[in-house]
Design a protein around this motif. Structure first.
Motif, PDB file in Angstrom:
ATOM      1  N   SER A 172       0.929  -1.269  -0.103  1.00  0.00           N
ATOM      2  CA  SER A 172       0.109   0.012   0.080  1.00  0.00           C
ATOM      3  C   SER A 172       0.984   1.328   0.011  1.00  0.00           C
ATOM      4  O   SER A 172       1.915   1.242   0.599  1.00  0.00           O
ATOM      5  CB  SER A 172      -0.912   0.010   1.161  1.00  0.00           C
ATOM      6  N   LEU A 173       0.474   2.265  -0.606  1.00  0.00           N
ATOM      7  CA  LEU A 173       1.268   3.502  -0.670  1.00  0.00           C
ATOM      8  C   LEU A 173       0.304   4.738  -0.738  1.00  0.00           C
ATOM      9  O   LEU A 173      -0.877   4.904  -1.188  1.00  0.00           O
ATOM     10  CB  LEU A 173       1.970   3.399  -2.054  1.00  0.00           C
ATOM     11  N   HIS A 174       0.993   5.637   0.160  1.00  0.00           N
ATOM     12  CA  HIS A 174       0.074   6.878   0.104  1.00  0.00           C
ATOM     13  C   HIS A 174       0.562   7.929  -1.254  1.00  0.00           C
ATOM     14  O   HIS A 174      -0.130   8.738  -1.790  1.00  0.00           O
ATOM     15  CB  HIS A 174       0.508   7.823   1.253  1.00  0.00           C
ATOM     16  N   GLU A 175       1.861   7.800  -1.551  1.00  0.00           N
ATOM     17  CA  GLU A 175       2.496   8.555  -2.701  1.00  0.00           C
ATOM     18  C   GLU A 175       2.058   7.999  -3.992  1.00  0.00           C
ATOM     19  O   GLU A 175       2.491   7.008  -4.536  1.00  0.00           O
ATOM     20  CB  GLU A 175       3.849   8.613  -2.739  1.00  0.00           C
ATOM     21  N   ILE A 176       0.692   8.464  -4.697  1.00  0.00           N
ATOM     22  CA  ILE A 176       0.215   7.849  -5.770  1.00  0.00           C
ATOM     23  C   ILE A 176       1.216   7.862  -6.986  1.00  0.00           C
ATOM     24  O   ILE A 176       1.183   7.412  -7.823  1.00  0.00           O
ATOM     25  CB  ILE A 176      -1.206   8.267  -5.992  1.00  0.00           C
ATOM     26  N   GLU A 177       2.162   9.179  -7.118  1.00  0.00           N
ATOM     27  CA  GLU A 177       2.836   9.346  -7.947  1.00  0.00           C
ATOM     28  C   GLU A 177       3.735   8.097  -8.020  1.00  0.00           C
ATOM     29  O   GLU A 177       4.388   7.750  -9.133  1.00  0.00           O
ATOM     30  CB  GLU A 177       3.658  10.588  -8.166  1.00  0.00           C
ATOM     31  N   LEU A 178       4.339   7.686  -6.958  1.00  0.00           N
ATOM     32  CA  LEU A 178       5.376   6.423  -6.861  1.00  0.00           C
ATOM     33  C   LEU A 178       4.541   5.206  -7.454  1.00  0.00           C
ATOM     34  O   LEU A 178       5.067   4.353  -7.903  1.00  0.00           O
ATOM     35  CB  LEU A 178       5.976   6.245  -5.627  1.00  0.00           C
TER      36      LEU A 178
END
Length: 385
Positions: free
Chosen positions: A201-207
């Motif tokens: 899961s990630l919060h940094e959607i650009e990553l």
């Protein structure tokens, strides 16, 4: 479309929740070996709950999680530990263990009854520490290092486990930009070179856009959307997923812009080729409404100007600036008191930018060239008088 049986990891009508009540229902996922699946969505939507069911920390409300065609509930603990490693954001009680001790825990599924490490195990521990740039802190007390360093050590422990699947819950949360990039680079190499399946899961959607083979959007209303990055990362889907009502997120460039200043523009920015981006953002910061131009619609700064400026005089992509675009830019200049020359280089397609600045001079507009914050504050003060 390949058959579902060929998926290395899949969920079968999985429902997850608490106390027997489903939070998310009928989750259908299929991942091939060596793929990267990223879960994105707002806080509290259920991303961590899905991951906890995948790693057997929680029992599904319904359905099943399948690994190599076998329900994960049917794996023995040691067998499952060889298949899957986990990196969570939760604190670990270490009781004076060194970072090397923590990483070495990843070898325990492979050790004998006494849990002793062989020379080969020690070599793997050192390799794991080196892969996350943590050899320099290997002998430090794990409880005394920073959150970012802890995250790297926990990743090293997972790598040390030599898993077929690695599951990570917000692994970049405490990392600076350098270590975020290094961590994702490690995961990508594990997937591509070692054929490890990665679920995170990630919060940094650009990553997430850059690293993923598949992306699952977990919405606050319980709806799930799954697809490739090109299918998921559109302005409309991301805006709806996160409920963005003010400001904007641009999926093309992976950048966030705050809400544009209100009011009629009193400043015109002559930009282009990226020269105006910082000016637009500083004007927004000081709450100064502005117009901009002339920008080609394929210019790298056009998307930013479109979100922050009251109006943009523009030209179609790959076209020389036309008389119509020039005339509209002149009209915008007529309506303002100040013109900012952002310093755009002049070439064959944008020759009219030189004419535009000459027009501003002839109409006695106050012109600022590449203004500093002090000059922008001065503009704001003069506008307020």
């Amino acid at each position: 479309m390949q058959r579902e049986e060929q998926f290395y990891f899949r969920t079968d009508k999985l429902s997850v929740g608490y106390h027997g009540k489903p939070l998310l229902k009928d989750i259908e996922l299929g991942i091939y070996k060596g793929q990267i699946l990223t879960l994105i969505g707002p806080n509290g939507s259920g991303k961590s709950t899905i991951l906890k069911n995948i790693i057997r920390e929680m029992t599904p409300v319904g359905g099943a999680v399948m690994l190599e065609g076998k329900d994960i509930q049917n794996y023995g603990s040691r067998e499952f530990a060889k298949q899957m490693s986990v990196v969570l954001t939760e604190r670990v009680n270490t009781e004076l263990l060194s970072c090397r001790d923590i990483v070495a825990m990843g070898r325990y599924p492979y050790t004998n009854y006494f849990g002793r490490l062989t020379k080969e195990d020690e070599r793997i521990v050192d390799e794991a520490l080196e892969s996350v740039s943590a050899l320099d802190i290997a002998d430090k007390d794990f409880s005394q290092i920073s959150d970012g360093q802890r995250q790297r050590i926990m990743l090293a422990r997972a790598i040390c486990q030599k898993p077929q699947v690695i599951v990570l819950d917000e692994p970049t949360s405490f990392l600076d930009i350098r270590h975020k990039i290094e961590l994702l680079d490690i995961l990508q190499k594990m997937a591509v070179k070692e054929n490890v399946t990665v679920i995170l899961s990630l919060h940094e959607i650009e990553l997430a856009n850059r690293i993923s083979d598949l992306v699952m959007c977990v919405r606050s209303d319980g709806r799930l959307i799954c697809g490739t990055p090109s299918e998921i990362f559109t302005d409309d889907i991301i805006r709806e997923l996160y409920g963005i009502k003010s400001g904007s997120y641009n999926c093309l460039f992976g950048c966030t812009e705050l809400e544009r200043p209100e009011g009629a523009p009193k400043v015109f920015v002559a930009g282009g080729a990226g020269s105006g981006v910082s000016v637009y953002r500083r004007l927004q910061h000081f709450g100064i409404p502005f117009s901009a131009g002339i920008l080609a619609e394929n210019d790298c700064e056009y998307q930013v100007a479109k979100e922050l400026a009251a109006e943009v005089a523009s030209e179609k992509a790959f076209m020389a600036f036309s008389d119509n675009a020039f005339e509209r830019a002149c009209e915008l200049i007529d309506d303002v008191s100040y013109v900012i020359d952002a310093g755009c280089p002049i070439g064959d397609t944008n020759l009219k930018m030189a004419e535009l600045l000459e027009y501003a001079q002839k109409t006695d507009k106050i012109i600022f060239c590449k203004p500093t914050d002090k000059e922008i504050r001065h503009i704001k003060q003069m506008l307020a008088e």
